[in-house]
Design an enzyme around this catalytic site. Structure first.
Site, short mmCIF file in Angstrom:
data_model
loop_
_atom_site.label_atom_id
_atom_site.label_comp_id
_atom_site.label_asym_id
_atom_site.label_seq_id
_atom_site.Cartn_x
_atom_site.Cartn_y
_atom_site.Cartn_z
N TYR A 100 116.35 13.02 68.23
CA TYR A 100 115.64 14.03 68.98
C TYR A 100 114.25 13.98 68.80
O TYR A 100 113.61 13.56 67.67
CB TYR A 100 116.15 15.58 68.26
CG TYR A 100 115.08 16.53 69.04
CD1 TYR A 100 115.38 17.37 70.15
CD2 TYR A 100 114.00 17.00 68.27
CE1 TYR A 100 114.84 17.98 70.53
CE2 TYR A 100 113.32 18.07 68.83
CZ TYR A 100 113.78 18.56 70.05
OH TYR A 100 112.82 19.64 70.74
N GLU A 188 110.05 16.60 75.75
CA GLU A 188 111.08 16.32 74.87
C GLU A 188 112.09 15.65 75.40
O GLU A 188 112.57 15.33 76.47
CB GLU A 188 112.01 17.94 74.99
CG GLU A 188 112.97 17.81 73.99
CD GLU A 188 113.88 19.20 73.89
OE1 GLU A 188 113.43 20.08 73.32
OE2 GLU A 188 114.77 19.43 74.73
#
Lengths: 376, 291, 376, 291
Positions: A100, A188
């Site tokens: 992530y 992101e």
């Protein structure tokens, strides 16, 4: 402004971040065509809402036929209030690890922050809630940008595979550059995939641009057109009115964001359901009130409107005149309660007597009155 | 002077020749604020509301000894104006401008931070010490001088509280609107620290809202450092997650910034949280002796 | 690495700075062709040396025929040791004002500095010497880049026409960006022209890139090929040897820049004229000494060589062996004096006895000896 | 300790696993320098010359209490290494690396500057206090301990001076090579200020060269602040303008950095300027009592 996954990936590519080969399609038959070229593919709904995986809106397809049937199943569905018009058809990846990675604004440090975790591919909010120590963070000093040694420390803290460190570091730098130069609020990648050949790709992408900075990003305006999905919100923004569409039936208008927010709270507290948030800002000129009423009434569910105004530098009686003038020029078929406070508020309220507008002295009273009238 | 602004304030208005700048200069002067200079590039040598205008803040400071600046400059140029003020030796910059890009604010606060310059805002109504100085856009009429410090993320909601206080016979020491943006120069904690050491302030009303964790940080700070009574209110309790309610800062993302978390933090810190503003003011009245 | 004017203008254009319409040509006939298209033109020699205007190497041409004859007169000339191969043919400007603008490194503040003057179009060194107050300066904090208010102050201090301020401010920002992103040592526009239509253009351009940063600028490597004009220097740099060609007849080789510089001083002091500067750096391995001798001997004017070596961490006797080995492998027809100092220097000098290499104990002695031998 | 480096130095070698780093680690240890750690990313847990290697300077500092760093990292990564050292709490960074892009140095010095960290170099031979510590690449054999401070922009030329001093029976308190680049962390003035307050140093030899105005600044500083005798030498007097003589800093551009200006500045400040190094050492001998 939130971008779709495929738009976010366009930006990432512009900054040199690798993404899977893929094409965005609006017709299921085209998904088959893309799959012919790419082989094993993933069919992904393009929608401004999270949780697509769990909702079955991201599906693997082994064949062009399957890609088409997956796309057929997804296109046209409604998810969290959004109708899905398009799917992204992408080559399936040979995944060795899923990480992530994100850049966003950290309010506490008043700076951008990079976040990296070895727990990629799952809901990061869950990771943050259950094991926050699994998310490594590095606040970025805007004077220098993220420094190499800081990125190395971030990767070490996140506990990534050292063999992938150089590739990930490269993506971190590019992501921050995209974040900075596009004035993002959020950039992101989840998951950031490392393939078994050790290449690093953005398998998913979220990108949110700071609306206040759009004026200096003509290159992003094309995305804006596509970004707005609620037709009333779109119309409000075209007119420059801060309007947020909600799902109740009491229209709310007020001056000042905090005041309007509090008005919503009052209505909710008394058992009503707000239909929207609308801030007309300082003063209450007749044309602005008129615009606001027009926008709120575009929502056919609205059964009553609460106008909450604080007479500040503009005096209450003048505000009342503006409101009366606006309402008279429109054919309003729902009840309107006007609550007024501040400088010369009582004079203002007196002016409303004998008009269709219902005066109220406190937010509580106003909420109670409009809920009652709307139910009648 | 209670905190931040008062009789010692020597104000320069950046963007004084604009509509807002000129109007509020008149309002602030009418209240008695010591407005010593205005600034708009290219307009040096002119006057607005009897205030001399300069081409740069440096020139304004040199000529007038200004120590405080208020910014009405349009959003695309506002961050630069904040930095210009800091570079010119201004110690307190109050940025009224709404809609400054967040990364511009990040840069400007990095700049002011290393120069020890305080910024209030942006996107705030300013600061006001009733009877001394108004450096902002709040309606002066509703204020009474007193001993309650008010700090808030919202503008109009603050006016509402102040109005209720006045109606209840209570008064304000200083009222500070910290602003509704996600990144702001002066936070609740900074203001609480100033109120704590201010002899005039006997209690503090804190008007928080959803989004961010400033309220939680403030709660922890109050428990550790503040001995004066603090009462809190949280706006936006009915707002759905992910929706931006006007204030760019007021947005619930994931588990961050929920009203429940904020209320719980205050309660754990021994700070009473009012459900409505009426209740907040009533609670204040019970805790403060009226002078 | 110094760029030619036309290359510098290519970079400026990439950063959005306007330059006059023009083309670079190597044949005089082509100058006429360009002038056909552009009308009244200026023909400008492309050469890495200042003072072109005074030397008649920048000429106005009213017609294509004149452009051609101007170009014919310039191409092939030698100016300050450089042969002129090309001219830039540019549309003549309608000049309202000429300013000076530059970005360079300010050693004192350890930062970049912007310099702006209303005294453009003339030799800025002269302005700096006679009236330094006419050059406004603004040191740039690398943490923020030049800020708008700083640029306004710079323009005000330089006393430019306020009507041109916005256009100039825009060029200042772009110039700094070009300077920063291309790792420049100098980016200069002189004159920065404001036309009577108030457009702002770079009428001349100088650009020098930090050689140490070339590794991260593959896009500038094409300019490097063209930049080197001295064939021996070019060969030395290909081999990675710091060599500067001078116009004397005593070749100088030493280890350490300061030491070599001081050796040049010594030779000059004693009446000799150094043919070059060459630093072989730390130690004195045989292959490096050999490379150095080969390069120095490419200069056919060299009548003798002074090798000045400090035996530091590598001991003097080992250095001497390396030198002997290198010299033996070459057929050197000029005398070589070796001066050695430092750790085990006397042992080293002793090893040279009985060889064609002439030992010397001090720089003075070495300089005296090599000058004598070279004259013989 | 005379200045900067000495018995208190606890050294971490950045880039210790490279050829240069390893070789000079051995040399510095052999001299008695307290080399406590090495650092190369990805090589943590190994050893070089008996020195433990860490993945980051922060880890090295935490484990060994290093307070000084020396940089042998290749030029493209060297500026980042300087900043890493400063972020980890190192107080003195000596950057040997040659060829760091100037704008990288500008950035790194901005970073170290706001943290109060001293950088010597880059592109310098380091600093050495004979008998205590050598943090650099200078040949230790030629040094004698004594009371003459030496500061220089050049490496080998400095060794030559030191060698001549030793041959003349004179010794050095600390020798500092500030480096030959246009932008350097520690200038003549910084070193002169340190020598002035150092009890061990009785006189200072300053080896300047063409280019820049550090010598002129030093001359003014000496006149105003330095009471100890200073003797100067300027290298590159025969260099033609516009030619870069090896050192990126040694270049005469226009009227800046000429040897004439530097010699005149020193003479105006009462600082004798020697024509040759022999003469410089001879003048030093006349001014310093040999202990």
């Amino acid at each position: 402004m939130k971008l779709y996954e495929f738009q976010a990936k366009e930006i990432f590519q512009r900054y040199g971040i690798a993404v899977p080969a893929g094409r965005m399609v609006a017709r299921a038959a085209d998904a088959a065509y893309v799959a012919e070229e790419l082989g094993r593919v993933v069919v992904k709904a393009q929608v401004h809402a999270g949780g697509r995986g769990k909702a079955g809106l991201i599906k693997l397809a082994e064949s062009p036929e399957q890609a088409q049937s997956r796309a057929e199943a997804i296109i046209g569905q409604t998810f969290k209030g959004y109708v899905i018009h398009r799917v992204l058809v992408e080559a399936a990846l040979d995944i060795a690890a899923e990480y992530y990675l994100a850049a966003t604004i950290d309010r506490a440090s008043k700076r951008a922050v990079l976040m990296l975790s070895a727990m990629g591919g799952i809901d990061i909010e869950e990771v943050a809630a259950r094991s926050p120590e699994k998310i490594a963070r590095q606040v970025v000093d805007p004077a220098y940008g993220p420094l190499d040694f800081e990125i190395r420390a971030l990767i070490a803290q996140a506990g990534l595979d050292p063999a992938a460190a150089r590739g990930v570091a490269d993506v971190v730098k590019k992501l921050y550059r995209a974040f900075l130069e596009c004035d993002a609020a959020l950039a992101e990648i989840n998951p950031l995939v490392v393939t078994s050949q050790k290449t690093v790709l953005a398998a998913d992408a979220k990108f949110e641009v700071d609306d206040n900075a759009l004026f200096r990003h003509p290159e992003l305006l094309g995305y804006k057109e596509e970004a707005e999905e609620d037709p009333i919100e779109a119309e409000a923004h075209r007119r420059g009115v801060p309007y947020v569409h909600l799902d109740g039936d009491i229209g709310i208008i007020g001056n000042g964001a905090g005041l309007v927010m509090n008005t919503l709270d009052m209505v909710t507290r008394q058992g009503g359901r707000p239909a929207n948030f609308l801030d007309i800002g300082g003063g209450a000129r007749a044309d602005l009130v008129r615009q606001a009423l027009e926008i709120v009434l575009m929502d056919k569910k609205v059964k009553g409107i609460l106008l909450n105004v604080f007479g500040g530098i503009t005096r209450g009686d003048e505000v009342a005149k503006g409101i009366l003038e606006a309402v008279r020029s429109l054919d309003v078929r729902v009840p309107i309660v006007v609550r007024m406070a501040g400088t010369r508020a009582s004079e203002g309220l007196r002016l409303l007597e004998g008009t269709p507008l219902v005066p109220a002295a406190s937010p509580e009273e106003a909420a109670r009155k409009i809920i009652g009238l709307a139910r009648a | 002077m209670a905190i931040f602004v008062g009789k010692e304030t020597r104000l320069v208005v950046q963007g004084i020749t604009g509509r807002e700048g000129a109007f509020h200069t008149q309002q602030m002067k009418a209240y008695g604020t010591n407005v010593v200079a205005g600034m708009t590039p290219g307009r040096g040598g002119t006057e607005v509301e009897g205030v001399p205008v300069f081409d740069s803040v440096a020139a304004a400071v040199a000529a007038t000894g200004a120590n405080t600046s208020i910014i009405f400059v349009p959003a695309p140029f506002a961050a630069d104006s904040i930095m210009e003020a800091a570079a010119a030796g201004i110690r307190l910059v109050i940025a009224i401008t709404e809609g400054i890009p967040t990364l511009d604010v990040v840069k400007a606060l990095r700049y002011t931070g290393e120069r020890g310059v305080r910024v209030i805002g942006p996107n705030c109504p300013g600061a006001m010490t009733p009877g001394e100085a108004k450096v902002g856009i709040m309606p002066a009429d509703i204020f009474r001088r007193g001993n309650i410090g008010v700090v808030s993320r919202s503008g109009t909601l603050t006016y509402e509280v102040v109005n209720l206080l006045s109606e209840a016979g209570l008064g304000v020491s200083t009222c500070v609107g910290v602003g509704g943006d996600p990144v702001i120069g002066t936070t609740f904690v900074d203001v609480l620290a100033a109120f704590q050491t201010d002899p005039q302030t006997e209690a503090v009303l804190l008007i928080g809202e959803i989004g961010g964790t400033d309220e939680e940080t403030a709660a922890a700070y109050i428990q550790a450092q503040v001995t004066k009574p603090v009462l809190a209110f949280i706006s936006g309790r009915s707002a759905p997650p992910g929706k931006r309610m006007g204030h760019a800062g007021a947005i619930i993302s994931g588990s961050m910034g929920t009203p429940q978390a904020k209320v719980a933090a205050f309660q754990a810190a021994g700070v009473p949280v009012a459900d409505t503003l009426d209740q907040l003011v009533q609670m204040a009245g019970e805790r403060v002796r009226v002078k």
